[in-house]
Design an enzyme around this catalytic site. Structure first.
Site, mmCIF file in Angstrom:
data_model
loop_
_atom_site.group_PDB
_atom_site.id
_atom_site.type_symbol
_atom_site.label_atom_id
_atom_site.label_comp_id
_atom_site.label_asym_id
_atom_site.label_seq_id
_atom_site.Cartn_x
_atom_site.Cartn_y
_atom_site.Cartn_z
ATOM 1 N N TRP A 173 2.518 3.025 -2.693
ATOM 2 C CA TRP A 173 1.464 4.097 -3.437
ATOM 3 C C TRP A 173 0.202 4.726 -3.270
ATOM 4 C CZ3 TRP A 173 3.548 3.099 -9.116
ATOM 5 C CH2 TRP A 173 4.510 2.875 -9.234
ATOM 6 N N ASP A 202 3.123 -0.895 -10.179
ATOM 7 C CA ASP A 202 4.302 -1.444 -9.169
ATOM 8 C C ASP A 202 4.214 -3.518 -9.178
ATOM 9 O OD1 ASP A 202 6.560 -0.795 -7.903
ATOM 10 O OD2 ASP A 202 5.805 -0.883 -5.882
ATOM 11 N N GLY A 256 0.680 -1.386 0.279
ATOM 12 C CA GLY A 256 0.084 0.002 -0.184
ATOM 13 C C GLY A 256 0.400 1.171 -0.031
ATOM 14 N N ASP A 308 -4.338 -6.243 -6.047
ATOM 15 C CA ASP A 308 -3.220 -6.735 -5.376
ATOM 16 C C ASP A 308 -3.871 -8.107 -5.487
ATOM 17 O OD1 ASP A 308 0.185 -5.961 -5.065
ATOM 18 O OD2 ASP A 308 -1.020 -7.788 -4.741
ATOM 19 N N LYS A 315 6.614 0.309 -13.068
ATOM 20 C CA LYS A 315 7.984 -0.014 -12.891
ATOM 21 C C LYS A 315 8.304 -1.168 -13.638
ATOM 22 C CE LYS A 315 8.057 -3.328 -9.197
ATOM 23 N NZ LYS A 315 8.468 -3.695 -7.962
ATOM 24 N N ASP A 364 -5.743 -12.110 -9.096
ATOM 25 C CA ASP A 364 -4.546 -11.457 -10.404
ATOM 26 C C ASP A 364 -5.465 -10.569 -11.431
ATOM 27 O OD1 ASP A 364 -3.130 -12.248 -11.696
ATOM 28 O OD2 ASP A 364 -3.121 -14.339 -10.825
#
Length: 208
Positions: free
Chosen positions: A64, A123, A62, A82, A163, A98
């Site tokens: 971000w 991320d 958490g 997530d 990322k 997922d």
């Protein structure tokens, strides 16, 4: 009897706990050191403004989302996803699942609704095997999915931060992003470990 840690995992743990950003996050009661990466990106690229709607992919634990809440304020909205669970954050609508599964994607899109999104941030990273020939394609698949999310929900002139691990496919991916956004930068925040292949692509001015 517990399993003995490998030398490499022991080195990683020692490095992790000596990391100044890990220590700083712990002292400030922040979710993770990733908070500081996004803060540095915000200082240079000004992605967030009060009242924005943000999608956070690969959100747990958490860091971000926690940072973005401070920038978009009470009138803003964050939809986070997530595969791992995440403790609640005020102002964050969290979906556990997922992202690679169509059912989870559809549930996420349903939460976004008809409203266009101002920022998509990712991320996400796979579970690494230590074999670049396996890990890099897995990582590239995730960032491709994040870019597809932009195509579906990002508002014109919106922003994307993702990322990415440098390796095969990186240049083509960067080229795709440059075709979709007005301004594209590649950042290596100070809070990112030097030996990590990770960089952050920051793209603004979505062409829609």
């Amino acid at each position: 009897m517990g399993k003995k840690r490998s030398a490499s995992s022991s080195r990683w743990l020692a490095e992790h706990f000596k990391d100044q950003f890990v220590q700083k996050a712990h002292k400030q009661k922040l979710r993770s050191r990733a908070y500081f990466k996004l803060d540095e990106i915000q200082q240079s690229d000004r992605l967030f403004r009060p009242g924005m709607t943000v999608v956070d992919l690969g959100a747990a634990p958490g860091g971000w989302s926690q940072y973005a809440v401070t920038q978009i304020g009470n009138q803003g909205r964050i939809i986070a996803c997530d595969i791992l669970d995440m403790n609640p954050i005020v102002g964050v609508d969290f979906l556990q699942g997922d992202f690679r599964e169509v059912s989870v994607l559809n549930a996420l899109l349903a939460r976004v609704g008809d409203e266009m999104v101002d920022v998509v941030m990712s991320d996400m990273a796979p579970n690494f095997s230590g074999m670049p020939s396996v890990d890099i394609p897995r990582a590239m698949y995730l960032v491709e999915l994040a870019l597809d999310m932009c195509r579906q929900v990002l508002a014109p002139k919106g922003s994307f931060v993702v990322k990415v691990f440098q390796g095969e496919g990186f240049d083509d991916y960067l080229r795709d992003i440059r075709s979709m956004f007005t301004t594209v930068k590649v950042r290596k925040p100070e809070a990112s470990r030097d030996r990590s292949r990770e960089v952050y692509i920051v793209a603004t001015g979505y062409k829609g």
